[in-house]
Design a protein around this motif. Structure first.
Motif, short mmCIF file in Angstrom:
data_model
loop_
_atom_site.label_atom_id
_atom_site.label_comp_id
_atom_site.label_asym_id
_atom_site.label_seq_id
_atom_site.Cartn_x
_atom_site.Cartn_y
_atom_site.Cartn_z
N LEU A 1 0.83 -1.20 0.00
CA LEU A 1 0.00 0.00 0.00
C LEU A 1 0.86 1.26 0.00
CD1 LEU A 1 -2.72 -1.06 2.61
CD2 LEU A 1 -2.90 -1.05 0.11
N VAL A 2 1.96 1.24 0.77
CA VAL A 2 2.86 2.39 0.81
C VAL A 2 3.52 2.60 -0.55
CG1 VAL A 2 4.95 3.35 1.87
CG2 VAL A 2 3.30 2.13 3.27
N GLU A 3 3.96 1.50 -1.19
CA GLU A 3 4.59 1.60 -2.51
C GLU A 3 3.60 2.17 -3.53
OE1 GLU A 3 6.00 -2.25 -3.49
OE2 GLU A 3 7.77 -2.12 -2.20
N ASN A 4 2.36 1.67 -3.51
CA ASN A 4 1.36 2.15 -4.46
C ASN A 4 1.03 3.62 -4.23
OD1 ASN A 4 1.21 -0.38 -5.62
ND2 ASN A 4 -0.54 -1.02 -4.38
N GLU A 5 1.00 4.02 -2.96
CA GLU A 5 0.71 5.42 -2.65
C GLU A 5 1.82 6.34 -3.17
OE1 GLU A 5 0.18 8.35 1.26
OE2 GLU A 5 0.28 6.16 1.51
N ILE A 6 3.07 5.93 -2.95
CA ILE A 6 4.19 6.74 -3.43
C ILE A 6 4.20 6.81 -4.95
CG2 ILE A 6 6.72 6.85 -3.57
CD1 ILE A 6 6.82 5.73 -0.74
N GLN A 7 3.94 5.67 -5.62
CA GLN A 7 3.92 5.66 -7.08
C GLN A 7 2.82 6.55 -7.63
OE1 GLN A 7 6.20 3.97 -9.30
NE2 GLN A 7 5.18 5.55 -10.49
N ALA A 8 1.65 6.55 -6.96
CA ALA A 8 0.55 7.40 -7.41
C ALA A 8 0.92 8.88 -7.26
CB ALA A 8 -0.71 7.10 -6.58
N ARG A 9 1.61 9.22 -6.18
CA ARG A 9 2.05 10.61 -6.00
C ARG A 9 3.07 11.01 -7.07
NH1 ARG A 9 1.59 13.01 -0.67
NH2 ARG A 9 0.16 11.80 0.65
N ILE A 10 3.98 10.09 -7.39
CA ILE A 10 4.99 10.37 -8.42
C ILE A 10 4.31 10.59 -9.77
CG2 ILE A 10 6.90 9.36 -9.74
CD1 ILE A 10 7.89 8.11 -7.15
N ASP A 11 3.35 9.73 -10.10
CA ASP A 11 2.62 9.88 -11.37
C ASP A 11 1.89 11.22 -11.43
OD1 ASP A 11 3.48 7.39 -12.11
OD2 ASP A 11 1.66 6.36 -11.48
N GLN A 12 1.32 11.64 -10.30
CA GLN A 12 0.63 12.94 -10.27
C GLN A 12 1.60 14.08 -10.49
OE1 GLN A 12 -1.08 14.05 -6.46
NE2 GLN A 12 -2.75 15.15 -7.43
N ILE A 13 2.80 13.98 -9.91
CA ILE A 13 3.80 15.03 -10.10
C ILE A 13 4.23 15.10 -11.56
CG2 ILE A 13 6.19 15.68 -9.56
CD1 ILE A 13 5.73 14.74 -6.73
N PHE A 14 4.40 13.95 -12.21
CA PHE A 14 4.77 13.95 -13.63
C PHE A 14 3.71 14.66 -14.47
CE2 PHE A 14 7.80 10.30 -12.93
CZ PHE A 14 8.91 10.98 -13.40
N SER A 15 2.44 14.46 -14.14
CA SER A 15 1.39 15.16 -14.89
C SER A 15 1.45 16.67 -14.62
CB SER A 15 0.02 14.60 -14.50
OG SER A 15 -0.30 14.89 -13.14
N HIS A 16 1.78 17.06 -13.38
CA HIS A 16 1.94 18.48 -13.07
C HIS A 16 3.12 19.07 -13.84
CE1 HIS A 16 -0.35 18.28 -8.96
NE2 HIS A 16 -1.13 18.06 -10.01
N LEU A 17 4.20 18.29 -13.96
CA LEU A 17 5.38 18.78 -14.67
C LEU A 17 5.07 19.03 -16.14
CD1 LEU A 17 8.18 16.57 -13.07
CD2 LEU A 17 7.84 19.03 -12.76
N ASP A 18 4.26 18.16 -16.75
CA ASP A 18 3.86 18.39 -18.14
C ASP A 18 3.11 19.72 -18.27
OD1 ASP A 18 4.98 15.99 -18.89
OD2 ASP A 18 3.10 14.87 -18.73
N ARG A 19 2.24 19.98 -17.30
CA ARG A 19 1.49 21.24 -17.32
C ARG A 19 2.42 22.43 -17.08
NH1 ARG A 19 -2.35 24.18 -19.50
NH2 ARG A 19 -3.27 25.69 -18.04
N LEU A 20 3.38 22.26 -16.17
CA LEU A 20 4.32 23.35 -15.87
C LEU A 20 5.20 23.68 -17.07
CD1 LEU A 20 5.41 22.48 -12.22
CD2 LEU A 20 4.22 24.55 -12.97
N GLU A 21 5.58 22.67 -17.86
CA GLU A 21 6.39 22.93 -19.05
C GLU A 21 5.62 23.79 -20.05
OE1 GLU A 21 9.55 19.25 -19.43
OE2 GLU A 21 7.66 19.12 -20.51
N ILE A 22 4.33 23.50 -20.19
CA ILE A 22 3.51 24.31 -21.10
C ILE A 22 3.40 25.74 -20.58
CG2 ILE A 22 1.20 24.59 -22.06
CD1 ILE A 22 0.90 21.53 -21.95
N LEU A 23 3.19 25.88 -19.27
CA LEU A 23 3.05 27.21 -18.69
C LEU A 23 4.35 27.99 -18.74
CD1 LEU A 23 0.84 26.37 -15.57
CD2 LEU A 23 0.11 27.45 -17.69
#
Length: 212
Positions: free
Chosen positions: A32-54
């Protein structure tokens, strides 16, 4: 852009603090801890894509600095991803060793004829050597995987940094000689990276060849 950047920066620090939970979590909650961390990392990657556009929409005098800040966040989260994968690989190796040990302990031995009896000490010694070689290979593969992931992350960062340096150099009107020196250094770094990857592969091959 600034609110999203601050939010993403905060999430990176939260993941860094959550990584410590991997060492203290029990077997039931570890997944559960591993899945939680991976989900947070995936969310950050999506934020980074948005930040690159901005960052591309920032005013020219702020654009370079915005892109560098985004690249730094990307570099940090790539290292967190590598650390998580390395931890998971080591966990898989430990679980496999425990499974093999349980299988060995659960085996039953029957009395054989004297002509077909295998000395137990010799069999146990061979099994112990095989287990040590297996553990060594797992550690080496895990280390090699971590090194290759780090090299890939550094290569991406260096490519982005090189492009930004060249853009800044063009803006400042640097001479062609300085530009060639920068390109030459980047070319050399590329061969250093390839050499490191080849050396890692050779070492892994030699270990497989002589330990198995």
């Amino acid at each position: 852009m600034e609110p999203l950047y601050q939010q993403t920066h905060k999430q990176v620090h939260e993941i860094q603090s959550h990584m410590g939970r991997l060492e203290t979590a029990d077997k039931q909650s570890l997944h559960l801890v591993e899945n939680e961390i991976q989900a947070r990392i995936d969310q950050i990657f999506s934020h980074l894509d948005r930040l690159e556009i901005l960052s591309n929409k920032e005013p020219p005098n702020k654009r370079q600095n915005a892109k560098l800040r985004v690249d730094q966040l990307k570099y940090d989260v790539q290292h967190l991803q590598t650390a998580l994968r390395n931890f998971q690989h080591q966990r898989y190796a430990r679980e496999e060793q425990e499974r093999q040990r349980e299988e060995l302990l659960s085996q039953t031995f029957t009395t054989n004829d004297s002509d077909t009896t295998i000395p137990m000490d010799e069999s146990l010694q061979f099994n112990s050597s095989l287990q040590k070689a297996h553990r060594g290979m797992d550690d080496l593969i895990g280390g090699g995987h971590s090194i290759l992931e780090g090299l890939r992350a550094q290569r991406l960062t260096l490519k982005g940094t090189q492009k930004k340096i060249l853009d800044i150099a063009n803006m400042l009107g640097l001479s062609n000689t300085v530009m060639r020196l920068i390109e030459k250094r980047a070319f050399q770094d590329k061969y250093f990276m390839i050499g490191g990857m080849l050396l890692t592969c050779v070492v892994m091959f030699l270990v497989v060849q002589y330990l198995t």
